[in-house]
Write an enzyme that holds these catalytic residues in place. Structure first.
Site, mmCIF file in Angstrom:
data_model
loop_
_atom_site.group_PDB
_atom_site.id
_atom_site.type_symbol
_atom_site.label_atom_id
_atom_site.label_comp_id
_atom_site.label_asym_id
_atom_site.label_seq_id
_atom_site.Cartn_x
_atom_site.Cartn_y
_atom_site.Cartn_z
ATOM 1 N N GLU A 14 0.392 -15.219 22.991
ATOM 2 C CA GLU A 14 1.479 -15.157 23.969
ATOM 3 C C GLU A 14 1.740 -13.761 24.546
ATOM 4 O O GLU A 14 2.770 -13.133 24.299
ATOM 5 C CB GLU A 14 2.768 -15.707 23.361
ATOM 6 C CG GLU A 14 2.679 -17.175 23.006
ATOM 7 C CD GLU A 14 3.977 -17.744 22.470
ATOM 8 O OE1 GLU A 14 4.123 -18.988 22.525
ATOM 9 O OE2 GLU A 14 4.850 -16.976 22.010
ATOM 10 N N GLU A 25 0.313 -24.115 19.411
ATOM 11 C CA GLU A 25 1.683 -24.198 18.895
ATOM 12 C C GLU A 25 2.413 -25.334 19.591
ATOM 13 O O GLU A 25 2.310 -25.499 20.800
ATOM 14 C CB GLU A 25 2.488 -22.917 19.143
ATOM 15 C CG GLU A 25 2.197 -21.757 18.232
ATOM 16 C CD GLU A 25 3.172 -20.604 18.486
ATOM 17 O OE1 GLU A 25 4.315 -20.851 18.928
ATOM 18 O OE2 GLU A 25 2.778 -19.450 18.246
#
Length: 455
Positions: free
Chosen positions: A163, A356
């Site tokens: 991320e 995720e």
């Protein structure tokens, strides 16, 4: 239909959130150690000094994974645990921890999937400019080589960065995450360029140093737009919105992924960002766009759009009143795991691994000694069901890693929110599998056939 027989079911964690800080075990500090000492930075005043004490309890945790039938585990390596100063001397104790962890995982039939960077930048490198210093790409490559040389004979897949939208955007632009800086947009994009370059150089290291063929990807935020209806016009509008940026922000799918997969920044955003856009040096984009084997995506929710009836352009649509919300106030939108993987697969042509997905709650041990989390079970059934529908409709989906295996330090929210399927009592460090852990165990054992049930 169940998932394919080679589908990767797994769980995920991150080093700083579960291990306990490296400096407590002879390693170095990270920017998160620095940030947690800042008054008011963490909402409950906590830190990651101990977290889940996974560093000392990893054997218990791996044994728990085995008992729950978890076949794949996505973990991250702490850069300052391996190299306390970020560069220079390697901590054999720190590197040895991951060596022992991987051996224990494999000994219990669990495949390790390793992320090289999940936000815990060495503090000493921050003092040298951190992501603003172009040299960080080489520092990261050197760190990657040390980890790859030690672990690559046992790693099922690698992810370089987790991320970048968060550690660059929240860390350097809005200041909500470590190191808590608020840079101008030109500096933010420059730091982002260096992060992309670090990613590319790490891929080169993995390819060159691994003793066997290995799968390599990365794990950006996946932020899809969702069509209000299944009309062709709304689907086209949602696809366009997923890959369009309207203002100066790092919360973009294309700004990060186009350089990685296409070797160039998206032209529309280059025009939009203007003079703030970094000027790549010769060879930068070639280094950034190293071939990858899969597209990792962290997906939790999505925005809704409809097509303008005249122009066809996307129009934002509010979530319906009363839409379910997680404790983070994220809208519960299972369709995100249909349209996100589909749109990313269409654009980038790589198999999708959901690296995720999960639900934050405030759950606790009940009087019967168990943790009942029916909302999480329902959430997972809906989301994974949408992912299965995407696979049925032609999206190549290779895996799903539930966030998270255990409750942990949830960044600037501290220990208030719980994402785990295993409850952690932070005073005693007792682990208690939640109802969702047993549901997920049974789902894995059925290879998805239980998706029609939320009990």
């Amino acid at each position: 239909m169940p998932f394919s027989n080679n589908f990767q079911w797994g769980v995920a964690t991150a080093s700083y959130q579960i291990e306990g800080s490296p400096y407590k075990a002879g390693g170095g500090s990270s920017v998160w150690d620095m940030f947690c000492r800042r008054p008011g930075a963490i909402s409950d005043g906590s830190n990651g000094d101990v977290a889940c004490d996974h560093y000392n309890r990893y054997q218990e945790d791996v044994g728990l994974m085995k008992s729950l039938g978890i076949p794949n585990y996505r973990l991250s390596v702490s850069w300052p645990r391996v190299i306390p100063g970020g560069v220079g001397k390697v901590s054999e104790e720190g590197l040895g921890f991951y060596d022992r962890l991987l051996d224990d995982l494999l000994g219990k039939g669990i495949q390790p999937h390793v992320t090289l960077f999940h936000w815990d930048l060495p503090y000493e490198l921050y003092l040298k400019g951190g992501w603003l210093n172009r040299d960080i790409a080489d520092w990261f490559a050197d760190y990657s080589q040390i980890v790859v040389d030690k672990l690559s004979d046992r790693v099922a897949s690698w992810m370089t960065l987790n991320e970048p939208q968060c550690f660059i955007g929240l860390g350097l632009h809005t200041g909500q995450h470590a190191p808590g800086d608020k840079l101008n947009f030109q500096e933010v994009l420059l730091a982002g360029h260096h992060a992309l370059l670090a990613h590319g150089k790490a891929v080169q290291v993995i390819r060159a140093r691994s003793p066997k063929p290995t799968r390599v990807g990365w794990a950006p935020v996946g932020a899809p737009s969702l069509p209000e209806t299944d009309s062709a016009a709304d689907i086209d509008a949602a696809r366009e919105a997923t890959f369009t940026t309207k203002y100066e922000t790092v919360w973009s799918n294309t700004w990060w992924n186009d350089p990685v997969f296409f070797g160039e920044y998206p032209s529309a955003e280059v025009k939009l960002f203007g003079a703030n856009v970094p000027v790549p040096r010769a060879g930068d984009m070639e280094a950034i766009s190293q071939p990858l084997d899969f597209f990792g995506a962290n997906i939790y929710t999505g925005d809704i759009v409809r097509a303008d009836p005249i122009t066809g352009e996307p129009i934002d649509v509010p979530h319906p009143q009363g839409t379910g919300r997680t404790i983070y106030h994220w809208a519960v939108m299972p369709e995100a795991l249909y349209w996100g993987p589909r749109f990313f697969y269409e654009r980038y042509g790589k198999p999708i691994v959901v690296t995720e997905n999960g639900m934050g709650l405030s759950d606790w041990v009940a009087q019967d000694g168990k943790v009942h989390d029916p909302q999480r079970i329902d959430y997972l059934a809906r989301y994974i069901g949408a992912l299965q529908q995407a696979a049925d409709d032609g999206t190549e989906v290779d895996g799903y890693f539930l966030w998270s295996f255990m409750d942990n330090f949830e960044w600037y929210e501290g220990y208030k929110f719980r994402f785990g399927i295993v409850h952690v009592d932070y005073q005693t460090q007792k682990r208690t599998p939640k109802d969702s852990a047993y549901w997920y165990r049974d789902l894995i054992a059925s290879n998805g056939e239980l998706l029609g049930s939320a009990s």
